[in-house]
Scaffold this motif. Sequence first.
Motif, PDB file in Angstrom:
ATOM      1  N   GLN A  11       0.816  -1.216   0.000  1.00  0.00           N
ATOM      2  CA  GLN A  11       0.000   0.000   0.000  1.00  0.00           C
ATOM      3  C   GLN A  11       0.853   1.272   0.000  1.00  0.00           C
ATOM      4  N   ARG A  12       1.999   1.214   0.639  1.00  0.00           N
ATOM      5  CA  ARG A  12       2.825   2.413   0.755  1.00  0.00           C
ATOM      6  C   ARG A  12       3.622   2.687  -0.520  1.00  0.00           C
ATOM      7  N   TYR A  13       4.251   1.649  -1.077  1.00  0.00           N
ATOM      8  CA  TYR A  13       5.113   1.835  -2.248  1.00  0.00           C
ATOM      9  C   TYR A  13       4.475   1.356  -3.557  1.00  0.00           C
ATOM     10  N   GLN A  14       3.332   0.627  -3.456  1.00  0.00           N
ATOM     11  CA  GLN A  14       2.680   0.021  -4.624  1.00  0.00           C
ATOM     12  C   GLN A  14       3.645  -0.879  -5.390  1.00  0.00           C
ATOM     13  N   VAL A  15       4.276  -1.774  -4.665  1.00  0.00           N
ATOM     14  CA  VAL A  15       5.133  -2.813  -5.231  1.00  0.00           C
ATOM     15  C   VAL A  15       4.767  -4.127  -4.552  1.00  0.00           C
ATOM     16  N   MET A  16       5.120  -5.245  -5.200  1.00  0.00           N
ATOM     17  CA  MET A  16       4.816  -6.554  -4.643  1.00  0.00           C
ATOM     18  C   MET A  16       5.847  -7.567  -5.150  1.00  0.00           C
ATOM     19  N   ILE A  17       5.940  -8.677  -4.448  1.00  0.00           N
ATOM     20  CA  ILE A  17       6.841  -9.767  -4.826  1.00  0.00           C
ATOM     21  C   ILE A  17       6.075 -10.750  -5.694  1.00  0.00           C
ATOM     22  N   VAL A  18       6.658 -11.137  -6.832  1.00  0.00           N
ATOM     23  CA  VAL A  18       6.066 -12.119  -7.739  1.00  0.00           C
ATOM     24  C   VAL A  18       7.049 -13.270  -7.922  1.00  0.00           C
ATOM     25  N   GLY A  19       6.505 -14.451  -8.220  1.00  0.00           N
ATOM     26  CA  GLY A  19       7.334 -15.621  -8.469  1.00  0.00           C
ATOM     27  C   GLY A  19       7.785 -16.354  -7.229  1.00  0.00           C
ATOM     28  N   TRP A  20       7.090 -16.143  -6.100  1.00  0.00           N
ATOM     29  CA  TRP A  20       7.473 -16.831  -4.871  1.00  0.00           C
ATOM     30  C   TRP A  20       7.132 -18.318  -4.992  1.00  0.00           C
ATOM     31  N   PRO A  21       8.037 -19.238  -4.615  1.00  0.00           N
ATOM     32  CA  PRO A  21       7.761 -20.679  -4.783  1.00  0.00           C
ATOM     33  C   PRO A  21       6.612 -21.141  -3.909  1.00  0.00           C
ATOM     34  N   ASP A  22       5.869 -22.127  -4.410  1.00  0.00           N
ATOM     35  CA  ASP A  22       4.689 -22.605  -3.695  1.00  0.00           C
ATOM     36  C   ASP A  22       5.040 -23.451  -2.473  1.00  0.00           C
ATOM     37  N   ASN A  23       6.203 -24.128  -2.489  1.00  0.00           N
ATOM     38  CA  ASN A  23       6.529 -25.026  -1.383  1.00  0.00           C
ATOM     39  C   ASN A  23       7.061 -24.295  -0.159  1.00  0.00           C
ATOM     40  N   ILE A  24       7.295 -22.980  -0.253  1.00  0.00           N
ATOM     41  CA  ILE A  24       7.766 -22.189   0.888  1.00  0.00           C
ATOM     42  C   ILE A  24       6.680 -21.174   1.232  1.00  0.00           C
ATOM     43  N   PRO A  25       6.140 -21.200   2.437  1.00  0.00           N
ATOM     44  CA  PRO A  25       5.121 -20.198   2.808  1.00  0.00           C
ATOM     45  C   PRO A  25       5.694 -18.787   2.750  1.00  0.00           C
ATOM     46  N   PHE A  26       4.844 -17.854   2.348  1.00  0.00           N
ATOM     47  CA  PHE A  26       5.278 -16.459   2.244  1.00  0.00           C
ATOM     48  C   PHE A  26       5.252 -15.838   3.632  1.00  0.00           C
ATOM     49  N   GLY A  27       6.435 -15.544   4.162  1.00  0.00           N
ATOM     50  CA  GLY A  27       6.536 -14.966   5.487  1.00  0.00           C
ATOM     51  C   GLY A  27       7.980 -14.844   5.904  1.00  0.00           C
ATOM     52  N   THR A  45       6.273  -3.521  -9.858  1.00  0.00           N
ATOM     53  CA  THR A  45       5.467  -2.329  -9.593  1.00  0.00           C
ATOM     54  C   THR A  45       3.992  -2.635  -9.851  1.00  0.00           C
ATOM     55  N   VAL A  46       3.118  -2.185  -8.948  1.00  0.00           N
ATOM     56  CA  VAL A  46       1.680  -2.434  -9.035  1.00  0.00           C
ATOM     57  C   VAL A  46       1.005  -1.181  -9.561  1.00  0.00           C
ATOM     58  N   THR A  47       0.185  -1.337 -10.583  1.00  0.00           N
ATOM     59  CA  THR A  47      -0.565  -0.199 -11.108  1.00  0.00           C
ATOM     60  C   THR A  47      -1.743   0.127 -10.208  1.00  0.00           C
ATOM     61  N   ASP A  48      -2.375   1.248 -10.481  1.00  0.00           N
ATOM     62  CA  ASP A  48      -3.517   1.658  -9.657  1.00  0.00           C
ATOM     63  C   ASP A  48      -4.672   0.667  -9.773  1.00  0.00           C
ATOM     64  N   GLU A  49      -4.911   0.168 -10.988  1.00  0.00           N
ATOM     65  CA  GLU A  49      -6.001  -0.802 -11.163  1.00  0.00           C
ATOM     66  C   GLU A  49      -5.700  -2.101 -10.414  1.00  0.00           C
ATOM     67  N   GLU A  50      -4.450  -2.566 -10.517  1.00  0.00           N
ATOM     68  CA  GLU A  50      -4.089  -3.793  -9.816  1.00  0.00           C
ATOM     69  C   GLU A  50      -4.165  -3.615  -8.301  1.00  0.00           C
ATOM     70  N   PHE A  51      -3.737  -2.461  -7.814  1.00  0.00           N
ATOM     71  CA  PHE A  51      -3.802  -2.229  -6.366  1.00  0.00           C
ATOM     72  C   PHE A  51      -5.251  -2.162  -5.877  1.00  0.00           C
ATOM     73  N   ALA A  52      -6.124  -1.525  -6.664  1.00  0.00           N
ATOM     74  CA  ALA A  52      -7.538  -1.457  -6.269  1.00  0.00           C
ATOM     75  C   ALA A  52      -8.143  -2.852  -6.195  1.00  0.00           C
ATOM     76  N   LYS A  53      -7.786  -3.707  -7.140  1.00  0.00           N
ATOM     77  CA  LYS A  53      -8.297  -5.074  -7.126  1.00  0.00           C
ATOM     78  C   LYS A  53      -7.741  -5.853  -5.931  1.00  0.00           C
ATOM     79  N   MET A  54      -6.438  -5.690  -5.653  1.00  0.00           N
ATOM     80  CA  MET A  54      -5.837  -6.364  -4.503  1.00  0.00           C
ATOM     81  C   MET A  54      -6.453  -5.872  -3.194  1.00  0.00           C
ATOM     82  N   TYR A  55      -6.705  -4.588  -3.121  1.00  0.00           N
ATOM     83  CA  TYR A  55      -7.293  -4.034  -1.895  1.00  0.00           C
ATOM     84  C   TYR A  55      -8.699  -4.587  -1.666  1.00  0.00           C
TER      85      TYR A  55
END
Length: 398
Positions: free
Chosen positions: A287-303, A331-341
């Motif tokens: 929410q603060r920087y409008q960025v996110m991590i992509v490509g995180w492996p499924d076998n490792i919990p995100f945390g 980088t997350v666009t405004d539309e993507e951030f609104a959907k995530m929110y």
Amino acid sequence: MVSQAFYTSKKNSRRVRMQHPRTRPKVTMSKEARAMLTAGRRAKSCNFKTALNEAWDQFNDMTKTIAAAHHKSVRYVQNELYAGHGTLRSRRNKPNMWNAFCWKKNQGNDNHNQGRDTLAQLVREHKDEYLALSKEEQDTILKEYVDWTKTKTTGTRISTKSKIVDITQTLKAVENELNSLRCRTGTETILYTTRGSTDLPLRAIVFSTEGVQNFMRSVMNIDNQHLVSKMEGFAIQGMKGAAKNHQERVSEVRAAIRDVINGGLRTITGNPRANMQWTHYFRNIVQRYQVMIVGWPDNIPFGNLSKVSSSLSELERLFDMWDKHVTCWKTVTDEEFAKMYEERNEELESGQIEDIRRRTRSDKGKKRKRPAATNDKDKNTARKKYKNNSPTLSSSAV
């Protein structure tokens, strides 16, 4: 007793009688003869083992010679020889007449670049011609095909995937045999398998039968992951690799991953003080920087990596994914951030996730009193005195 006679023809007739199995006469050997026979058998067995040992010595010497001549390690040459031998044994070298006929018909320019449809076309158009070939014509085509195959350069390719498949299938067969042995005899087994070279991306494998599954942790107080990690380090680097325990290696990899994550976050946001915050990831990062991590492996919990994973192989794989930019910041666009929110609010309302906030004080809204002074020293230091820096007038000035 009735005897039976069989005749093959009138010209050459011969009477055949049923033969009864002959019993060999029982021979009683003397003590000296038995000793000589035993000594002869032992000598033959010893000569056979000696010949095998000499062959293995020659094989080892040849391996060292090849490794020194081609600047390869001895282990690499051994792997190639053993794996290549199994591949060559399974290869079929006898030419096939139908393959030779298809090769002959495919030499024309009209049959090139047709893919899988070429074989179906050959069967439809030339099946009768193939069946009508004489023996001389078959031999001629087969000889041409054999001469052509000799001109091709063929080699055995041993890929990393084939090695992993070989290891997996072999260990699966071993596990099945050990389980069967336990059912038959009641024996219990613990099996540890790890890689001996960095060329093989293989995770350590731990197998134990049902009766001793918790033996190492509960009785010996040894973590299996810690044990196989030290075992892997010893196999690759000797005592130097085994000296560093599992926790230290895991801590180093975690620190390297944290540096990569924080460095990527500062680069994409342009804020040199930005740091990853796992607990408040959505509020303080997305929410603060409008960025996110992509490509995180499924076998490792995100945390937080200190809580979600202690496997060295998983952490090394995660670091490799960050290093190769498979996992990265986006980088997350405004539309993507609104959907995530919106999706996050729906998950909060349904109870799928919980909004973590700092817990309030139990005495919120109440007036807090200072602790009472117990001695003179506490009385003097109970209240902090501030020096008055404002100017004052002396008595002489008045």
